[in-house]
Scaffold this motif. Sequence first.
Motif, PDB file in Angstrom:
ATOM      1  N   ALA A 103       0.841  -1.207   0.000  1.00 53.03           N
ATOM      2  CA  ALA A 103       0.000   0.000   0.000  1.00 53.03           C
ATOM      3  C   ALA A 103       0.872   1.253   0.000  1.00 53.03           C
ATOM      4  O   ALA A 103       0.578   2.226  -0.713  1.00 53.03           O
ATOM      5  CB  ALA A 103      -0.928  -0.008   1.207  1.00 53.03           C
ATOM      6  N   ALA A 104       1.957   1.237   0.774  1.00 49.10           N
ATOM      7  CA  ALA A 104       2.856   2.391   0.814  1.00 49.10           C
ATOM      8  C   ALA A 104       3.528   2.599  -0.538  1.00 49.10           C
ATOM      9  O   ALA A 104       3.676   3.739  -1.006  1.00 49.10           O
ATOM     10  CB  ALA A 104       3.913   2.195   1.906  1.00 49.10           C
ATOM     11  N   LYS A 105       3.912   1.501  -1.199  1.00 42.21           N
ATOM     12  CA  LYS A 105       4.540   1.611  -2.524  1.00 42.21           C
ATOM     13  C   LYS A 105       3.561   2.186  -3.541  1.00 42.21           C
ATOM     14  O   LYS A 105       3.924   3.022  -4.361  1.00 42.21           O
ATOM     15  CB  LYS A 105       5.027   0.237  -2.999  1.00 42.21           C
ATOM     16  N   ARG A 106       2.312   1.710  -3.485  1.00 44.61           N
ATOM     17  CA  ARG A 106       1.300   2.239  -4.414  1.00 44.61           C
ATOM     18  C   ARG A 106       1.078   3.725  -4.182  1.00 44.61           C
ATOM     19  O   ARG A 106       0.981   4.509  -5.123  1.00 44.61           O
ATOM     20  CB  ARG A 106      -0.005   1.468  -4.272  1.00 44.61           C
ATOM     21  N   LEU A 107       1.000   4.116  -2.910  1.00 47.13           N
ATOM     22  CA  LEU A 107       0.804   5.526  -2.580  1.00 47.13           C
ATOM     23  C   LEU A 107       1.983   6.361  -3.074  1.00 47.13           C
ATOM     24  O   LEU A 107       1.798   7.422  -3.672  1.00 47.13           O
ATOM     25  CB  LEU A 107       0.642   5.685  -1.067  1.00 47.13           C
ATOM     26  N   ARG A 108       3.198   5.870  -2.837  1.00 47.79           N
ATOM     27  CA  ARG A 108       4.399   6.598  -3.272  1.00 47.79           C
ATOM     28  C   ARG A 108       4.437   6.717  -4.786  1.00 47.79           C
ATOM     29  O   ARG A 108       4.771   7.772  -5.322  1.00 47.79           O
ATOM     30  CB  ARG A 108       5.640   5.883  -2.753  1.00 47.79           C
ATOM     31  N   ALA A 109       4.058   5.641  -5.491  1.00 50.65           N
ATOM     32  CA  ALA A 109       4.044   5.677  -6.960  1.00 50.65           C
ATOM     33  C   ALA A 109       3.023   6.699  -7.451  1.00 50.65           C
ATOM     34  O   ALA A 109       3.293   7.455  -8.391  1.00 50.65           O
ATOM     35  CB  ALA A 109       3.725   4.294  -7.514  1.00 50.65           C
ATOM     36  N   ARG A 110       1.847   6.727  -6.821  1.00 49.50           N
ATOM     37  CA  ARG A 110       0.820   7.696  -7.220  1.00 49.50           C
ATOM     38  C   ARG A 110       1.303   9.124  -6.964  1.00 49.50           C
ATOM     39  O   ARG A 110       1.135  10.015  -7.795  1.00 49.50           O
ATOM     40  CB  ARG A 110      -0.471   7.432  -6.451  1.00 49.50           C
ATOM     41  N   GLN A 111       1.947   9.348  -5.814  1.00 52.81           N
ATOM     42  CA  GLN A 111       2.467  10.684  -5.503  1.00 52.81           C
ATOM     43  C   GLN A 111       3.565  11.088  -6.481  1.00 52.81           C
ATOM     44  O   GLN A 111       3.608  12.237  -6.931  1.00 52.81           O
ATOM     45  CB  GLN A 111       3.002  10.719  -4.075  1.00 52.81           C
ATOM     46  N   ASN A 112       4.441  10.139  -6.824  1.00 49.04           N
ATOM     47  CA  ASN A 112       5.500  10.439  -7.788  1.00 49.04           C
ATOM     48  C   ASN A 112       4.919  10.784  -9.150  1.00 49.04           C
ATOM     49  O   ASN A 112       5.406  11.694  -9.823  1.00 49.04           O
ATOM     50  CB  ASN A 112       6.463   9.253  -7.922  1.00 49.04           C
ATOM     51  N   GLU A 113       3.884  10.077  -9.560  1.00 46.21           N
ATOM     52  CA  GLU A 113       3.241  10.349 -10.851  1.00 46.21           C
ATOM     53  C   GLU A 113       2.612  11.742 -10.848  1.00 46.21           C
ATOM     54  O   GLU A 113       2.758  12.501 -11.810  1.00 46.21           O
ATOM     55  CB  GLU A 113       2.173   9.286 -11.142  1.00 46.21           C
TER      56      GLU A 113
END
Length: 147
Positions: free
Chosen positions: A71-81
């Motif tokens: 979940a943290a990785k998905r959130l970080r990926a969304r924030q990076n995008e």
Amino acid sequence: MPRRKSNLGRLTRQTRTKRCAMLNKTEEEKAAAKERKKQRAGERLAKETPEHRAARLEEARLRARHMRILAAKRLRARQNEERRKLEEAERRQQEAVNEYKLRLRAQRSRPPLRWVVKEEDNGNALVLSENEWRLLPRHPSSSGKKK
């Protein structure tokens, strides 16, 4: 030989019959089934040794940790995008501003336009910039050549 396709997510005959059977149960039948399920789970847990219980709890803890990490990785990926999109929009905007400034600077450094008035035979006058005047095709009468 190709693998057989999974039935997950498909409405098969077996799932339809199970669904119909569950919908047709009365409240008493549903309560009895729930009680039997709890009883079986209790028996299974009673038979469990302390080592098995520790292993099961450790596996559940690791599974929960893994889910939190994902979940943290998905959130970080969304924030990076989102950050990348914002930076791209800012970069485009800055390029447009720089391009506009360059155009203004080029206009200021150019010599002022000189205007040419072209009178036609019918008495009309046409006002053109010097550059536009150069682009016009030469009329035979204005070329200076003799016929």
